[in-house]
Design a protein around this motif. Sequence first.
Motif, PDB file in Angstrom:
ATOM      1  N   THR A  38      49.769  10.232   7.452  1.00  0.00           N
ATOM      2  CA  THR A  38      49.796   9.036   6.603  1.00  0.00           C
ATOM      3  C   THR A  38      48.602   8.169   6.969  1.00  0.00           C
ATOM      4  N   SER A  39      47.755   7.901   5.974  1.00  0.00           N
ATOM      5  CA  SER A  39      46.556   7.092   6.223  1.00  0.00           C
ATOM      6  C   SER A  39      46.817   5.607   6.052  1.00  0.00           C
ATOM      7  N   GLU A  40      47.681   5.261   5.108  1.00  0.00           N
ATOM      8  CA  GLU A  40      47.972   3.847   4.853  1.00  0.00           C
ATOM      9  C   GLU A  40      49.289   3.752   4.099  1.00  0.00           C
ATOM     10  N   THR A  41      50.091   2.754   4.456  1.00  0.00           N
ATOM     11  CA  THR A  41      51.373   2.545   3.788  1.00  0.00           C
ATOM     12  C   THR A  41      51.521   1.088   3.397  1.00  0.00           C
ATOM     13  N   SER A  42      51.815   0.876   2.116  1.00  0.00           N
ATOM     14  CA  SER A  42      52.173  -0.452   1.630  1.00  0.00           C
ATOM     15  C   SER A  42      53.321  -0.271   0.633  1.00  0.00           C
ATOM     16  N   ILE A  43      54.534  -0.315   1.150  1.00  0.00           N
ATOM     17  CA  ILE A  43      55.711  -0.098   0.314  1.00  0.00           C
ATOM     18  C   ILE A  43      55.783  -1.167  -0.772  1.00  0.00           C
ATOM     19  N   ASN A  84      61.098   9.035  -2.108  1.00  0.00           N
ATOM     20  CA  ASN A  84      60.753   9.875  -3.245  1.00  0.00           C
ATOM     21  C   ASN A  84      59.782   9.129  -4.142  1.00  0.00           C
ATOM     22  N   GLY A  85      58.891   9.858  -4.767  1.00  0.00           N
ATOM     23  CA  GLY A  85      57.914   9.204  -5.616  1.00  0.00           C
ATOM     24  C   GLY A  85      57.056  10.184  -6.380  1.00  0.00           C
ATOM     25  N   LYS A  86      56.023   9.644  -6.964  1.00  0.00           N
ATOM     26  CA  LYS A  86      55.092  10.425  -7.779  1.00  0.00           C
ATOM     27  C   LYS A  86      53.729  10.408  -7.094  1.00  0.00           C
ATOM     28  N   ALA A  87      53.181  11.595  -6.866  1.00  0.00           N
ATOM     29  CA  ALA A  87      51.867  11.707  -6.224  1.00  0.00           C
ATOM     30  C   ALA A  87      50.768  11.709  -7.279  1.00  0.00           C
ATOM     31  N   GLU A  88      49.659  11.097  -6.924  1.00  0.00           N
ATOM     32  CA  GLU A  88      48.478  11.079  -7.785  1.00  0.00           C
ATOM     33  C   GLU A  88      47.295  11.600  -6.982  1.00  0.00           C
ATOM     34  N   LEU A  89      46.490  12.463  -7.596  1.00  0.00           N
ATOM     35  CA  LEU A  89      45.254  12.942  -6.973  1.00  0.00           C
ATOM     36  C   LEU A  89      44.158  11.985  -7.417  1.00  0.00           C
ATOM     37  N   VAL A  90      43.561  11.296  -6.458  1.00  0.00           N
ATOM     38  CA  VAL A  90      42.657  10.173  -6.744  1.00  0.00           C
ATOM     39  C   VAL A  90      41.244  10.494  -6.266  1.00  0.00           C
ATOM     40  N   GLU A  91      40.264  10.168  -7.093  1.00  0.00           N
ATOM     41  CA  GLU A  91      38.845  10.219  -6.707  1.00  0.00           C
ATOM     42  C   GLU A  91      38.365   8.775  -6.609  1.00  0.00           C
ATOM     43  N   ASP A  92      38.175   8.275  -5.404  1.00  0.00           N
ATOM     44  CA  ASP A  92      37.756   6.891  -5.194  1.00  0.00           C
ATOM     45  C   ASP A  92      36.991   6.835  -3.878  1.00  0.00           C
ATOM     46  N   HIS A  93      35.662   6.802  -3.968  1.00  0.00           N
ATOM     47  CA  HIS A  93      34.824   6.842  -2.761  1.00  0.00           C
ATOM     48  C   HIS A  93      35.027   5.623  -1.869  1.00  0.00           C
ATOM     49  N   ILE A 120      45.230  11.463  -1.857  1.00  0.00           N
ATOM     50  CA  ILE A 120      46.548  11.564  -2.486  1.00  0.00           C
ATOM     51  C   ILE A 120      47.228  10.214  -2.328  1.00  0.00           C
ATOM     52  N   LYS A 121      47.607   9.636  -3.454  1.00  0.00           N
ATOM     53  CA  LYS A 121      48.368   8.385  -3.418  1.00  0.00           C
ATOM     54  C   LYS A 121      49.778   8.688  -3.908  1.00  0.00           C
ATOM     55  N   VAL A 122      50.758   8.305  -3.125  1.00  0.00           N
ATOM     56  CA  VAL A 122      52.142   8.440  -3.547  1.00  0.00           C
ATOM     57  C   VAL A 122      52.640   7.060  -3.953  1.00  0.00           C
ATOM     58  N   VAL A 123      53.144   6.984  -5.175  1.00  0.00           N
ATOM     59  CA  VAL A 123      53.761   5.766  -5.685  1.00  0.00           C
ATOM     60  C   VAL A 123      55.268   5.941  -5.490  1.00  0.00           C
ATOM     61  N   PRO A 124      55.843   5.233  -4.510  1.00  0.00           N
ATOM     62  CA  PRO A 124      57.263   5.435  -4.207  1.00  0.00           C
ATOM     63  C   PRO A 124      58.177   4.867  -5.282  1.00  0.00           C
ATOM     64  N   HIS A 125      59.238   5.612  -5.582  1.00  0.00           N
ATOM     65  CA  HIS A 125      60.247   5.159  -6.547  1.00  0.00           C
ATOM     66  C   HIS A 125      61.514   4.686  -5.846  1.00  0.00           C
ATOM     67  N   GLY A 126      61.795   5.280  -4.699  1.00  0.00           N
ATOM     68  CA  GLY A 126      63.004   4.914  -3.968  1.00  0.00           C
ATOM     69  C   GLY A 126      62.915   5.382  -2.530  1.00  0.00           C
ATOM     70  N   ALA A 127      63.750   4.790  -1.705  1.00  0.00           N
ATOM     71  CA  ALA A 127      63.763   5.155  -0.287  1.00  0.00           C
ATOM     72  C   ALA A 127      65.180   5.048   0.244  1.00  0.00           C
ATOM     73  N   GLU A 128      65.449   5.878   1.237  1.00  0.00           N
ATOM     74  CA  GLU A 128      66.716   5.794   1.959  1.00  0.00           C
ATOM     75  C   GLU A 128      66.383   5.879   3.436  1.00  0.00           C
ATOM     76  N   TYR A 129      67.094   5.098   4.243  1.00  0.00           N
ATOM     77  CA  TYR A 129      66.830   5.145   5.680  1.00  0.00           C
ATOM     78  C   TYR A 129      68.127   5.164   6.463  1.00  0.00           C
ATOM     79  N   TRP A 130      68.007   5.778   7.634  1.00  0.00           N
ATOM     80  CA  TRP A 130      69.117   5.903   8.562  1.00  0.00           C
ATOM     81  C   TRP A 130      68.651   5.370   9.907  1.00  0.00           C
ATOM     82  N   LEU A 131      69.393   4.442  10.467  1.00  0.00           N
ATOM     83  CA  LEU A 131      69.112   3.898  11.796  1.00  0.00           C
ATOM     84  C   LEU A 131      70.266   4.329  12.685  1.00  0.00           C
ATOM     85  N   SER A 132      69.976   5.133  13.682  1.00  0.00           N
ATOM     86  CA  SER A 132      71.073   5.689  14.483  1.00  0.00           C
ATOM     87  C   SER A 132      71.446   4.833  15.682  1.00  0.00           C
ATOM     88  N   GLY A 133      70.677   3.804  15.967  1.00  0.00           N
ATOM     89  CA  GLY A 133      71.038   2.923  17.082  1.00  0.00           C
ATOM     90  C   GLY A 133      70.867   3.580  18.428  1.00  0.00           C
TER      91      GLY A 133
END
Length: 164
Positions: A38-43, A84-93, A120-133
């Motif tokens: 993962t190069s960069e994340t901005s949910i 889950n999301g939609k991936a885009e193949l991006v050309e951006d120098h 590759i840019k992924v545009v997230p549609h939804g997320a689920e998380y589990w915290l086990s403590g």
Amino acid sequence: MSRQDHINKVQELVKDIKFAMMTTRTHEGHLHACPMTTSETSIGAKEIWFIGDKSTETVSDIEKDPQVNLAYVSQDAKNYVSINGKAELVEDHEKLDELWSPIYNAFYEQGKEDPNVQLIKVVPHGAEYWLSGSSVVNMFKMTTAAVMDGKKATNLGENNSVTL
């Protein structure tokens, strides 16, 4: 928790996790997963960036079906995130310049000028998380439940979903 609190929690969980398993669908309809850095994340901005290779099955799969899933697990294996999301193949120098790290030179003969470099840019549609403590507390709860006939381990962590 509010929707924004859940979004913030997902961002907090994945910001320090360097690797994700990206699952795509092959042209035969099979699921294919591979590790990606993962190069960069901005949910909040709905952007998760990766640098991929045009010659890989993953990029080929995205060209045919952009639906992907990203699976993250914390280093201590206590927290899990599925996006889950939609991936885009991006050309951006400019974006490539921003995300590029010298470590990628080990994978691309011509560095960021290599013709196989693919953003590759992924545009997230939804997320689920589990915290086990606490793993110690959870192990105690599971052990107790295992030795007590008919008892089920409870309160082993937190699980939430959010639409992005």
